[in-house]
Design an enzyme around this catalytic site. Structure first.
Site, mmCIF file in Angstrom:
data_model
loop_
_atom_site.group_PDB
_atom_site.id
_atom_site.type_symbol
_atom_site.label_atom_id
_atom_site.label_comp_id
_atom_site.label_asym_id
_atom_site.label_seq_id
_atom_site.Cartn_x
_atom_site.Cartn_y
_atom_site.Cartn_z
ATOM 1 N N ASN A 223 0.854 -1.200 0.000
ATOM 2 C CA ASN A 223 0.000 0.000 0.000
ATOM 3 C C ASN A 223 0.884 1.242 0.000
ATOM 4 O OD1 ASN A 223 0.527 0.854 2.851
ATOM 5 N ND2 ASN A 223 -0.282 -1.206 3.209
ATOM 6 N N ASP A 292 -4.001 -6.794 5.330
ATOM 7 C CA ASP A 292 -4.905 -7.746 5.988
ATOM 8 C C ASP A 292 -4.773 -9.148 5.403
ATOM 9 O OD1 ASP A 292 -6.134 -6.057 7.871
ATOM 10 O OD2 ASP A 292 -7.333 -5.129 6.280
ATOM 11 N N LYS A 302 9.301 -16.478 -11.016
ATOM 12 C CA LYS A 302 8.432 -15.401 -11.491
ATOM 13 C C LYS A 302 7.200 -15.992 -12.194
ATOM 14 C CE LYS A 302 8.470 -11.430 -14.483
ATOM 15 N NZ LYS A 302 8.933 -11.063 -15.796
ATOM 16 N N PRO A 324 -2.113 -12.268 10.394
ATOM 17 C CA PRO A 324 -2.438 -12.082 11.816
ATOM 18 C C PRO A 324 -2.769 -10.624 12.082
ATOM 19 C CG PRO A 324 -0.075 -12.488 11.491
ATOM 20 C CD PRO A 324 -0.738 -12.695 10.161
ATOM 21 N N ASP A 325 -3.709 -10.389 12.991
ATOM 22 C CA ASP A 325 -4.009 -9.009 13.402
ATOM 23 C C ASP A 325 -3.057 -8.662 14.549
ATOM 24 O OD1 ASP A 325 -5.046 -6.655 14.533
ATOM 25 O OD2 ASP A 325 -6.994 -7.078 13.613
ATOM 26 N N PHE A 342 -4.215 3.124 14.836
ATOM 27 C CA PHE A 342 -4.583 4.128 13.844
ATOM 28 C C PHE A 342 -5.617 3.454 12.944
ATOM 29 C CE2 PHE A 342 -1.933 8.050 13.445
ATOM 30 C CZ PHE A 342 -1.324 7.953 14.683
ATOM 31 N N LYS A 356 -13.673 -0.552 15.370
ATOM 32 C CA LYS A 356 -12.325 -1.146 15.507
ATOM 33 C C LYS A 356 -11.812 -1.018 16.933
ATOM 34 C CE LYS A 356 -10.728 -0.801 10.788
ATOM 35 N NZ LYS A 356 -10.107 -0.018 9.747
ATOM 36 N N LYS A 360 -10.985 -4.574 18.493
ATOM 37 C CA LYS A 360 -9.570 -4.893 18.729
ATOM 38 C C LYS A 360 -9.169 -4.615 20.179
ATOM 39 C CE LYS A 360 -8.272 -4.026 13.903
ATOM 40 N NZ LYS A 360 -7.105 -4.288 13.066
HETATM 41 O O1 PMT Z 1 2.760 6.161 6.516
HETATM 42 P P1 PMT Z 1 2.109 7.449 6.065
HETATM 43 O O2 PMT Z 1 2.267 7.673 4.571
HETATM 44 O O3 PMT Z 1 2.540 8.642 6.871
HETATM 45 O O4 PMT Z 1 0.527 7.291 6.257
HETATM 46 C C1 PMT Z 1 -0.004 7.216 7.549
HETATM 47 C C2 PMT Z 1 -1.184 6.221 7.599
HETATM 48 C C3 PMT Z 1 -2.327 6.740 6.752
HETATM 49 C C4 PMT Z 1 -0.750 4.833 7.119
HETATM 50 C C5 PMT Z 1 -1.570 6.151 9.132
HETATM 51 O O5 PMT Z 1 -1.985 7.412 9.566
HETATM 52 C C6 PMT Z 1 -2.671 5.137 9.360
HETATM 53 O O6 PMT Z 1 -3.851 5.407 9.202
HETATM 54 N N1 PMT Z 1 -2.257 3.922 9.779
HETATM 55 C C7 PMT Z 1 -3.177 2.753 9.951
HETATM 56 C C8 PMT Z 1 -3.485 2.163 8.605
HETATM 57 C C9 PMT Z 1 -4.305 0.902 8.709
HETATM 58 O O7 PMT Z 1 -3.828 -0.134 8.371
HETATM 59 O O8 PMT Z 1 -5.481 1.056 9.232
HETATM 60 P P2 PMT Z 1 -6.513 -0.179 9.459
HETATM 61 O O9 PMT Z 1 -7.786 0.530 9.720
HETATM 62 O O10 PMT Z 1 -6.445 -1.153 8.336
HETATM 63 O O11 PMT Z 1 -5.959 -0.886 10.778
HETATM 64 C C10 PMT Z 1 -6.364 -0.498 12.083
HETATM 65 C C11 PMT Z 1 -5.262 -0.790 13.070
HETATM 66 O O12 PMT Z 1 -4.985 -2.195 13.107
HETATM 67 C C12 PMT Z 1 -3.957 -0.108 12.762
HETATM 68 O O13 PMT Z 1 -3.395 0.322 13.995
HETATM 69 C C13 PMT Z 1 -3.103 -1.207 12.130
HETATM 70 O O14 PMT Z 1 -1.697 -1.009 12.375
HETATM 71 C C14 PMT Z 1 -3.618 -2.429 12.868
HETATM 72 N N2 PMT Z 1 -3.529 -3.690 12.098
HETATM 73 C C15 PMT Z 1 -4.224 -3.849 10.928
HETATM 74 C C16 PMT Z 1 -4.189 -5.064 10.272
HETATM 75 C C17 PMT Z 1 -3.395 -6.120 10.820
HETATM 76 N N3 PMT Z 1 -3.310 -7.302 10.204
HETATM 77 N N4 PMT Z 1 -2.708 -5.923 11.955
HETATM 78 C C18 PMT Z 1 -2.757 -4.740 12.607
HETATM 79 O O15 PMT Z 1 -2.131 -4.569 13.652
#
Ligand code: PMT
Length: 419
Positions: A223, A292, A302, A324-325, A342, A356, A360
């Site tokens: 991403n 995810d 390849k 894994p989360d 975040f 969330k 979580k």
């Molecule tokens: O890196 P930059 O370019 O500065 O951009 C910043 C950002 C937009 C990436 C940042 O501000 C942000 O939003 N980060 C979280 C992005 C995200 O994956 O959001 P989510 O809604 O999918 O996940 C929610 C939370 O679960 C996050 O804390 C994530 O780290 C965590 N997560 C998600 C999936 C997973 N498998 N494991 C996790 O721990």
């Protein structure tokens, strides 16, 4: 609260960011400060004394050897006059001279003769900033009580991208005049977040950047996360006194120097690194954009275009499995740290973020609306809402540095509530 500095000596050394200093003078004087600009010879190549005199209302000083200026107010008197010395921009050469007590010009002489708080806003090419020599000088200056303001990260005049941009004039003025928002290095002023050290003794584990999920030896799913927001958090937590460990996905932006870092590529690697570290930490902040899902298998060679994958044959179907989360696993531990997530959302942001937070089991979630242009992924700015079970605080668009300082203040408040 520390007294707001009224008389500010503004030293301007010779970097391209010097062109922003008339605005810096305006931002400082608009808040009641008197600013005395002092230029190096090289700075005169980037900004004129006439502009600075017009905005400050004071004759600009640029030499130790100007008999008329010295007769009006000698350099020692000038140093005594100041309530604060601010050097912006501070070039690599200027930092080296300050760190080593060299005084070849008026600014460096004033630095040695001055006893008021000192702020420096570095500005230079990213490689120069990351060079071990510069980092040694910065550590020396910090140890000498100098408050470092920035630098920020992003596009540079030379075409590079990375750390070394001078903070914006408004951010510098806010830090020097003590509104607490730019929080940088620990020291004498009581008003900025660094000087408060609200996370002193706290161990903070932070994830940043994207993950990459391999498809074959040359392709991956990922991403647009640049790591900037996570790096700003790591720096803000460090400035607030925390011992920081940064688990970092693959980024082009250079992570902040001087922070313990574990580099990972995939979500599974990030999960394993976090699991190995988290027991030794009091706070976990998940800023990383973790994938995810990952491909169910990684092809050894390849992946080739074949007759079976043409459009007519239905194309290529990828099978994905769930990753894994990471943050949920941290929050499920028997003795979890304070857990901050975040959330990157594109619609019904608050509702989805609240879901969330609950699902979580987080203590705080910082939700950014990544459908808005200019904020969220990759840019220098962000806007967010900080959500706990019983509160919501909206933070308007600002630099990722300032937003990180606000999140750190909230983390410190939540830790204090926990007791
Ligand atoms: O890196 P930059 O370019 O500065 O951009 C910043 C950002 C937009 C990436 C940042 O501000 C942000 O939003 N980060 C979280 C992005 C995200 O994956 O959001 P989510 O809604 O999918 O996940 C929610 C939370 O679960 C996050 O804390 C994530 O780290 C965590 N997560 C998600 C999936 C997973 N498998 N494991 C996790 O721990």
């Amino acid at each position: 609260m520390a007294k707001q500095p009224k008389n500010i000596l503004l030293g301007i050394s010779g970097g391209i960011a010097a062109y922003k200093t008339p605005q810096l003078v305006r931002d400082l004087t608009a808040q009641g400060a008197t600013v005395q600009p002092v230029l190096t010879r090289a700075a005169r190549e980037f900004v004129t004394a006439t502009s600075l005199q017009a905005v400050s209302g004071r004759p600009v000083r640029d030499s130790l050897w100007d008999p008329a200026a010295e007769a009006a107010m000698g350099h020692i008197e000038l140093a005594r006059w100041a309530d604060a010395l601010l050097i912006a921009p501070a070039t690599a050469q200027c930092l080296a001279q300050l760190a080593n007590g060299l005084a070849p010009d008026l600014i460096t002489t004033l630095y040695l003769a001055n006893t008021a708080p000192v702020f420096v806003a570095p500005a230079m090419n990213q490689a120069m900033w990351s060079h071990p020599a510069t980092q040694r000088n910065v550590e020396c200056l910090r140890a000498d009580g100098v408050q470092l303001l920035g630098p920020g990260e992003g596009d540079q005049a030379c075409g590079d991208v990375g750390p070394g941009r001078m903070l914006e004039p408004a951010e510098i003025a806010a830090a020097v005049l003590g509104d607490g928002t730019a929080g940088h290095t620990p020291d004498t002023g009581e008003d900025n977040i660094g000087s408060e050290q609200p996370l002193a003794g706290v161990r903070c584990l932070i994830t940043a950047g994207p993950t990459r999920e391999a498809l074959d030896p040359v392709r991956y799913l990922s991403n647009r996360s640049s790591g900037k927001q996570g790096f700003a958090l790591a720096e803000a937590a460090r400035q607030a006194g925390a011992a920081v460990t940064l688990v970092c996905g693959p980024t082009r932006v250079e992570p902040p120097a001087g922070i313990r870092r574990i580099d990972v590529i995939s979500a599974v690697e990030m999960h394993d690194a976090v699991q190995a570290e988290v027991a030794n930490h009091d706070v976990f902040i998940g800023v990383a954009a973790v994938a995810d899902y990952r491909p169910a298998t990684v092809a050894e060679q390849k992946i080739k275009k074949t007759a079976a994958t043409t459009e007519r044959a239905g194309g290529l179907t990828l099978e994905l499995v769930e990753n894994p989360d990471i943050i949920a696993a941290v929050a499920r531990r028997p003795k979890p740290p304070l857990v901050v997530g975040f959330a990157a959302e594109t619609e019904r942001t608050i509702e989805h973020a609240r879901a969330k937070l609950e699902r979580k089991k987080l203590d705080l979630i910082v939700v950014n609306d990544v459908s808005q242009p200019g904020i969220g992924f990759a840019g220098d700015d962000n806007a967010a809402t900080l959500i706990t079970r019983d509160s919501e605080e909206a933070l308007s668009r600002q630099s990722k540095t300032l937003l990180a300082a606000a999140v750190v203040r909230r983390v410190a408040a939540l830790l204090a509530e926990r007791g």
